[in-house]
Motif scaffolding. Structure first.
Motif, PDB file in Angstrom:
ATOM      1  N   CYS A 254      27.219  36.406  39.460  1.00 37.31           N
ATOM      2  CA  CYS A 254      26.188  36.345  40.498  1.00 37.31           C
ATOM      3  C   CYS A 254      25.644  37.725  40.868  1.00 37.31           C
ATOM      4  O   CYS A 254      24.630  37.832  41.558  1.00 37.31           O
ATOM      5  CB  CYS A 254      26.749  35.652  41.746  1.00 37.31           C
ATOM      6  SG  CYS A 254      28.258  36.412  42.401  1.00 37.31           S
ATOM      7  N   ASP A 255      26.291  38.789  40.412  1.00 32.25           N
ATOM      8  CA  ASP A 255      25.792  40.150  40.640  1.00 32.25           C
ATOM      9  C   ASP A 255      26.109  40.980  39.413  1.00 32.25           C
ATOM     10  O   ASP A 255      27.210  41.524  39.279  1.00 32.25           O
ATOM     11  CB  ASP A 255      26.425  40.774  41.888  1.00 32.25           C
ATOM     12  CG  ASP A 255      25.826  42.147  42.216  1.00 32.25           C
ATOM     13  OD1 ASP A 255      25.073  42.680  41.377  1.00 32.25           O
ATOM     14  OD2 ASP A 255      26.121  42.674  43.303  1.00 32.25           O
ATOM     15  N   ASP A 256      25.137  41.057  38.494  1.00 33.13           N
ATOM     16  CA  ASP A 256      25.391  41.706  37.202  1.00 33.13           C
ATOM     17  C   ASP A 256      25.167  43.208  37.261  1.00 33.13           C
ATOM     18  O   ASP A 256      25.116  43.875  36.231  1.00 33.13           O
ATOM     19  CB  ASP A 256      24.506  41.083  36.129  1.00 33.13           C
ATOM     20  CG  ASP A 256      25.076  41.273  34.727  1.00 33.13           C
ATOM     21  OD1 ASP A 256      26.309  41.223  34.596  1.00 33.13           O
ATOM     22  OD2 ASP A 256      24.300  41.465  33.791  1.00 33.13           O
ATOM     23  N   PHE A 257      25.059  43.750  38.481  1.00 37.04           N
ATOM     24  CA  PHE A 257      24.971  45.196  38.651  1.00 37.04           C
ATOM     25  C   PHE A 257      26.289  45.772  39.189  1.00 37.04           C
ATOM     26  O   PHE A 257      26.407  46.981  39.340  1.00 37.04           O
ATOM     27  CB  PHE A 257      23.836  45.547  39.622  1.00 37.04           C
ATOM     28  CG  PHE A 257      22.472  45.328  39.050  1.00 37.04           C
ATOM     29  CD1 PHE A 257      21.797  46.349  38.412  1.00 37.04           C
ATOM     30  CD2 PHE A 257      21.868  44.083  39.123  1.00 37.04           C
ATOM     31  CE1 PHE A 257      20.536  46.142  37.876  1.00 37.04           C
ATOM     32  CE2 PHE A 257      20.608  43.869  38.593  1.00 37.04           C
ATOM     33  CZ  PHE A 257      19.947  44.895  37.961  1.00 37.04           C
ATOM     34  N   ASP A 258      27.257  44.893  39.459  1.00 38.78           N
ATOM     35  CA  ASP A 258      28.510  45.325  40.080  1.00 38.78           C
ATOM     36  C   ASP A 258      29.674  44.714  39.308  1.00 38.78           C
ATOM     37  O   ASP A 258      29.857  43.490  39.308  1.00 38.78           O
ATOM     38  CB  ASP A 258      28.553  44.865  41.538  1.00 38.78           C
ATOM     39  CG  ASP A 258      29.740  45.420  42.312  1.00 38.78           C
ATOM     40  OD1 ASP A 258      30.699  45.892  41.671  1.00 38.78           O
ATOM     41  OD2 ASP A 258      29.722  45.364  43.557  1.00 38.78           O
ATOM     42  N   ASP A 259      30.451  45.556  38.594  1.00 35.11           N
ATOM     43  CA  ASP A 259      31.533  45.021  37.770  1.00 35.11           C
ATOM     44  C   ASP A 259      32.725  44.534  38.585  1.00 35.11           C
ATOM     45  O   ASP A 259      33.677  43.983  38.026  1.00 35.11           O
ATOM     46  CB  ASP A 259      31.999  46.056  36.741  1.00 35.11           C
ATOM     47  CG  ASP A 259      32.587  47.315  37.372  1.00 35.11           C
ATOM     48  OD1 ASP A 259      32.680  47.386  38.603  1.00 35.11           O
ATOM     49  OD2 ASP A 259      32.940  48.239  36.603  1.00 35.11           O
ATOM     50  N   SER A 260      32.668  44.736  39.894  1.00 36.96           N
ATOM     51  CA  SER A 260      33.743  44.208  40.736  1.00 36.96           C
ATOM     52  C   SER A 260      33.409  42.817  41.269  1.00 36.96           C
ATOM     53  O   SER A 260      34.184  42.231  42.028  1.00 36.96           O
ATOM     54  CB  SER A 260      34.011  45.161  41.907  1.00 36.96           C
ATOM     55  OG  SER A 260      32.924  45.181  42.804  1.00 36.96           O
ATOM     56  N   VAL A 261      32.255  42.302  40.852  1.00 39.64           N
ATOM     57  CA  VAL A 261      31.833  40.964  41.276  1.00 39.64           C
ATOM     58  C   VAL A 261      31.695  40.081  40.038  1.00 39.64           C
ATOM     59  O   VAL A 261      30.870  40.343  39.162  1.00 39.64           O
ATOM     60  CB  VAL A 261      30.490  41.019  42.030  1.00 39.64           C
ATOM     61  CG1 VAL A 261      30.026  39.613  42.380  1.00 39.64           C
ATOM     62  CG2 VAL A 261      30.619  41.860  43.287  1.00 39.64           C
ATOM     63  N   SER A 262      32.527  39.031  39.948  1.00 34.32           N
ATOM     64  CA  SER A 262      32.473  38.096  38.831  1.00 34.32           C
ATOM     65  C   SER A 262      33.397  36.923  39.146  1.00 34.32           C
ATOM     66  O   SER A 262      34.235  37.017  40.045  1.00 34.32           O
ATOM     67  CB  SER A 262      32.939  38.769  37.532  1.00 34.32           C
ATOM     68  OG  SER A 262      34.335  38.996  37.557  1.00 34.32           O
ATOM     69  N   PRO A 263      33.266  35.817  38.386  1.00 33.13           N
ATOM     70  CA  PRO A 263      34.137  34.670  38.646  1.00 33.13           C
ATOM     71  C   PRO A 263      35.621  34.983  38.465  1.00 33.13           C
ATOM     72  O   PRO A 263      36.473  34.257  38.981  1.00 33.13           O
ATOM     73  CB  PRO A 263      33.666  33.645  37.609  1.00 33.13           C
ATOM     74  CG  PRO A 263      32.247  33.989  37.368  1.00 33.13           C
ATOM     75  CD  PRO A 263      32.202  35.484  37.434  1.00 33.13           C
ATOM     76  N   GLY A 264      35.942  36.044  37.748  1.00 29.77           N
ATOM     77  CA  GLY A 264      37.348  36.369  37.525  1.00 29.77           C
ATOM     78  C   GLY A 264      37.937  37.292  38.569  1.00 29.77           C
ATOM     79  O   GLY A 264      39.135  37.610  38.522  1.00 29.77           O
ATOM     80  N   GLU A 265      37.125  37.745  39.522  1.00 32.28           N
ATOM     81  CA  GLU A 265      37.611  38.665  40.545  1.00 32.28           C
ATOM     82  C   GLU A 265      38.205  37.909  41.733  1.00 32.28           C
ATOM     83  O   GLU A 265      37.793  36.792  42.043  1.00 32.28           O
ATOM     84  CB  GLU A 265      36.462  39.554  41.045  1.00 32.28           C
ATOM     85  CG  GLU A 265      35.953  40.554  40.031  1.00 32.28           C
ATOM     86  CD  GLU A 265      36.959  41.622  39.689  1.00 32.28           C
ATOM     87  OE1 GLU A 265      37.717  42.028  40.593  1.00 32.28           O
ATOM     88  OE2 GLU A 265      37.011  42.044  38.524  1.00 32.28           O
ATOM     89  N   ALA A 266      39.181  38.550  42.349  1.00 29.41           N
ATOM     90  CA  ALA A 266      39.718  38.014  43.599  1.00 29.41           C
ATOM     91  C   ALA A 266      38.720  38.325  44.715  1.00 29.41           C
ATOM     92  O   ALA A 266      38.173  39.425  44.777  1.00 29.41           O
ATOM     93  CB  ALA A 266      41.077  38.632  43.901  1.00 29.41           C
ATOM     94  N   GLU A 267      38.489  37.339  45.562  1.00 32.53           N
ATOM     95  CA  GLU A 267      37.536  37.520  46.659  1.00 32.53           C
ATOM     96  C   GLU A 267      38.099  38.484  47.699  1.00 32.53           C
ATOM     97  O   GLU A 267      39.250  38.375  48.119  1.00 32.53           O
ATOM     98  CB  GLU A 267      37.258  36.173  47.324  1.00 32.53           C
ATOM     99  CG  GLU A 267      36.192  36.220  48.395  1.00 32.53           C
ATOM    100  CD  GLU A 267      34.817  36.515  47.838  1.00 32.53           C
ATOM    101  OE1 GLU A 267      34.301  37.624  48.117  1.00 32.53           O
ATOM    102  OE2 GLU A 267      34.265  35.657  47.130  1.00 32.53           O
ATOM    103  N   ILE A 268      37.291  39.458  48.074  1.00 26.91           N
ATOM    104  CA  ILE A 268      37.612  40.333  49.207  1.00 26.91           C
ATOM    105  C   ILE A 268      36.804  39.805  50.381  1.00 26.91           C
ATOM    106  O   ILE A 268      35.581  39.912  50.414  1.00 26.91           O
ATOM    107  CB  ILE A 268      37.250  41.797  48.905  1.00 26.91           C
ATOM    108  CG1 ILE A 268      38.042  42.301  47.704  1.00 26.91           C
ATOM    109  CG2 ILE A 268      37.511  42.667  50.123  1.00 26.91           C
ATOM    110  CD1 ILE A 268      37.646  43.690  47.261  1.00 26.91           C
ATOM    111  N   TRP A 269      37.501  39.210  51.292  1.00 26.93           N
ATOM    112  CA  TRP A 269      36.812  38.502  52.363  1.00 26.93           C
ATOM    113  C   TRP A 269      36.154  39.462  53.358  1.00 26.93           C
ATOM    114  O   TRP A 269      36.647  40.561  53.611  1.00 26.93           O
ATOM    115  CB  TRP A 269      37.784  37.574  53.086  1.00 26.93           C
ATOM    116  CG  TRP A 269      38.278  36.485  52.184  1.00 26.93           C
ATOM    117  CD1 TRP A 269      39.478  36.400  51.563  1.00 26.93           C
ATOM    118  CD2 TRP A 269      37.529  35.337  51.762  1.00 26.93           C
ATOM    119  NE1 TRP A 269      39.546  35.286  50.774  1.00 26.93           N
ATOM    120  CE2 TRP A 269      38.353  34.602  50.878  1.00 26.93           C
ATOM    121  CE3 TRP A 269      36.247  34.866  52.033  1.00 26.93           C
ATOM    122  CZ2 TRP A 269      37.945  33.420  50.279  1.00 26.93           C
ATOM    123  CZ3 TRP A 269      35.832  33.677  51.435  1.00 26.93           C
ATOM    124  CH2 TRP A 269      36.682  32.968  50.576  1.00 26.93           C
TER     125      TRP A 269
END
Length: 497
Positions: A254-269
Motif C-alpha cells: 500500500c506504500d511502495d515508497f517505504d520499505d517498512s510498509v508491506s503486508p509482511g511487516e508488523a503493524e506499529i500502532w
C-alpha cells in the motif's frame, strides 16, 4: 685448236678451281659459280662452298635435311635465334607456341589463349592459387584478396571483409545474432544485438533484454513501466524493494515508497501508517471498528476487541462499553458487601483524613468499581473515577486520604477525599449507576449501633451478605488496635462480634 679454255673441260665457261678457276666440278657443265643451286641434293651447283643443307646460310641445317633449322629460307630463324614472342614466328625453332612466352602450356589471353600472365610459368588457368600474394595464379579473374569469393577483399589486405574464410560474412550481409559470427562485418559484438555495450544475459552477459538498448545493467529504471531497465532482476512494481508489488499495479504493497510498509511487516500502532497494508485503521489495534480514545476515537481499550462503545457489559472488571463505568448492570444486590465503617476516628487521627469504610467481595470474580457512586440519603455523593478492582475474597479499604501519616497509618486500596461520614445519623450506599448494590444506614437513636470515637463499626464475619448487614445486631465495635487510640480491622477480616 678449238679455241676453248684448256682449263674448262666441261665447257661451261668456268675454269677448274684446280687450275686457278672457280669451277668446283669441271667435269659437269651444270656445276659452276653461275649455276642455280638445287638445295638438299648433295651437289654444290653454284660452287659457293656453303652447306648444301643450310639454304639460308645461318649455320643451321634445314629441318628438311635432318637439321634443326625450322625455316631454312630465313637466316633469322634457327635454334640459336632469339625468340620474339607474339609475332607468329618461331624464331628459335623450339616448336613451342609463339603465344606462350612463359612455357606453361597456355597461350596468352590477348592472343586468344587463357594465360592471364604469360611472363610467369606459375600463372595459368588451373594453377594452384596462393591467396593474398597479389597474383591471380589460376587466371580466374577474381581478386587474390577475396578468398571466399563473396566480392569483398579481406580486411587484412585493405578490404572490408572481416572474415575472408566465409562467403556468408561481408559488409551488408544478413547477420544472425548470437552465432558468434560478425556476418555483416559491422565490428559490433554478435552477442549485443541492441548495441548498448552489454552482452546478452542468455550468452554469458548481463543484458536482460538484448532487443532494447535502454535496458542494461546500471541503466536508469523507470518504475511501473513493466521493464526491468537496470537488469537488477527485481520487480519493476516494487520500488521500495521490500518484496511486495505496489497495490496500484496488482500487488499488495500500500506504500511502495517505504520499505517498512508491506503486508509482511508488523503493524506499529498509532504512527499514522498502515504498516501491514491491511487497509484498516492504524488507530484501531483490536480491530473492533472503533478508534482509540487517545487518538480522537471512542474505544477506551484498544487492545481488547470486546471493549468499545455499545458493547455488552460483562462481569469481568472491565469497562466494556467505554462509558467510564465498569461492570454496571451485571451485579445484583449483595454481590459486594460493606463490612466495616470508621465514621469517627480518635485523636491523633482527625475526621478530615482518617475516616474510612471497607467493601468485601464474597463472589468468585473480580469487580471493578470505576465510575461507581458512593452516596447517602442526604444527596451527598462522590464517584470512583479510576479503576478500583476488588478481587474475590478481598476486603478493600476506602479512605479519605492516601497519606498514611494522616489517615492513621493505613495502606488503602482507594481514596475518596470528597467522602464524608457523619459521626451521628448517616448512611453509606454503593451503586453502579444502574442499581444499588449495598447500603448501610446507622442512627444514634437506634440501639445497638456501636458509634464511638476511635472505634469502627464492624460486621460480624459470619454475616457478610446484603441482608445480614442490614441487621444492627450483626454489628459491633472494632476490638483490634490498628493505630494509636483507634480500633478496627481495616482491609482485613473483622473480629467476631
Amino acid at each position: 685448236c678449238d679455241g676453248a679454255d684448256d682449263f674448262d673441260r666441261d665447257g661451261d665457261g668456268y675454269a677448274s678451281d684446280s687450275y686457278g678457276g672457280d669451277d668446283c666440278n669441271d667435269g659437269d657443265p651444270a656445276i659452276n659459280p653461275g649455276a642455280a643451286d638445287v638445295p638438299y641434293d648433295g651437289v654444290d651447283q653454284d660452287c659457293d662452298g656453303s652447306s648444301e643443307y643450310d639454304v639460308d646460310g645461318d649455320g643451321w641445317v634445314g629441318s628438311d635435311a635432318g637439321g634443326s633449322d625450322c625455316d631454312d629460307d630465313d637466316a633469322a630463324i634457327n635454334p640459336g635465334a632469339t625468340e620474339s614472342y607474339y609475332d607468329g614466328v618461331d624464331q628459335d625453332c623450339d616448336g613451342e607456341s609463339d603465344y606462350d612466352q612463359d612455357g606453361d602450356g597456355q597461350d596468352a589471353e590477348f592472343a586468344g589463349g587463357a594465360d592471364c600472365d604469360d611472363t610467369s610459368a606459375r600463372v595459368y588457368q588451373g594453377a594452384s592459387d596462393t591467396w593474398y600474394d597479389g597474383i591471380d595464379s589460376n587466371c580466374d579473374g577474381e581478386s587474390d584478396y577475396d578468398r571466399d569469393g563473396d566480392g569483398y577483399d579481406s580486411s587484412s589486405y585493405g578490404g572490408t571483409d572481416c572474415n575472408d574464410s566465409s562467403m556468408l560474412a561481408y559488409p551488408g550481409a544478413p547477420d544472425t545474432w548470437y552465432d558468434g559470427t560478425d556476418s555483416d562485418c559491422a565490428g559490433d559484438n554478435d552477442y549485443d544485438q541492441d548495441a548498448d555495450g552489454f552482452r546478452s544475459s542468455a550468452y554469458g552477459g548481463t543484458d536482460c533484454d538484448d532487443l532494447d538498448d535502454s535496458t542494461y545493467v546500471g541503466a536508469p529504471d523507470s518504475w511501473y513501466d513493466g521493464v526491468d531497465s537496470d537488469c537488477d532482476g527485481e520487480s519493476d512494481y516494487d520500488r521500495d524493494g521490500d518484496g511486495y508489488d505496489s497495490d496500484s499495479y496488482g500487488g499488495t504493497d500500500c506504500d511502495d515508497f517505504d520499505d517498512s510498509v508491506s503486508p509482511g511487516e508488523a503493524e506499529i500502532w498509532y504512527d499514522g501508517a498502515d504498516g501491514d497494508c491491511d487497509g484498516l485503521s492504524d488507530y484501531d489495534q483490536d480491530y473492533d471498528g472503533r478508534t482509540a480514545e487517545d487518538y480522537g476515537g471512542t474505544d477506551c481499550d484498544d487492545e481488547d476487541d470486546t471493549v468499545y462503545p455499545g458493547a455488552a457489559e460483562a462481569r469481568d472488571a472491565v469497562d466494556n462499553d467505554c462509558d467510564d463505568i465498569c461492570d454496571e448492570g451485571v451485579l445484583s444486590a449483595g454481590d459486594l458487601v460493606i463490612t466495616e465503617i470508621m465514621p469517627n476516628p480518635a485523636t491523633p487521627v482527625s475526621d478530615t483524613y482518617g475516616e474510612w469504610f471497607e467493601i468485601y467481595n464474597p463472589g468468585a470474580t473480580s469487580v471493578n468499581l470505576c465510575g461507581w457512586e458512593v452516596y447517602d440519603r442526604d444527596s451527598d455523593s462522590t464517584n470512583f473515577v479510576d479503576d478500583f478492582v476488588i478481587t474475590p475474597g478481598q476486603y478493600a479499604l476506602v479512605v479519605k486520604d492516601w497519606a498514611s501519616g494522616l489517615n492513621g497509618g493505613l495502606t488503602p486500596d482507594m481514596a475518596l477525599q470528597a467522602m464524608v461520614l457523619a459521626n451521628g445519623d448517616d448512611e453509606v450506599a454503593l451503586g453502579d449507576t444502574v442499581r444499588e448494590i449495598d447500603a448501610v444506614e446507622w442512627t444514634t437513636s437506634s440501639a445497638g449501633w456501636p458509634i464511638a470515637a476511635g472505634y469502627s463499626m464492624a460486621l460480624d464475619p459470619s454475616a457478610t451478605d446484603a441482608t445480614d448487614n442490614d441487621d444492627v445486631g450483626n454489628w459491633c465495635a472494632g476490638s483490634s488496635l490498628y493505630y494509636s487510640g483507634n480500633l478496627g480491622t481495616p482491609g482485613a477480616v473483622n473480629d467476631p462480634c
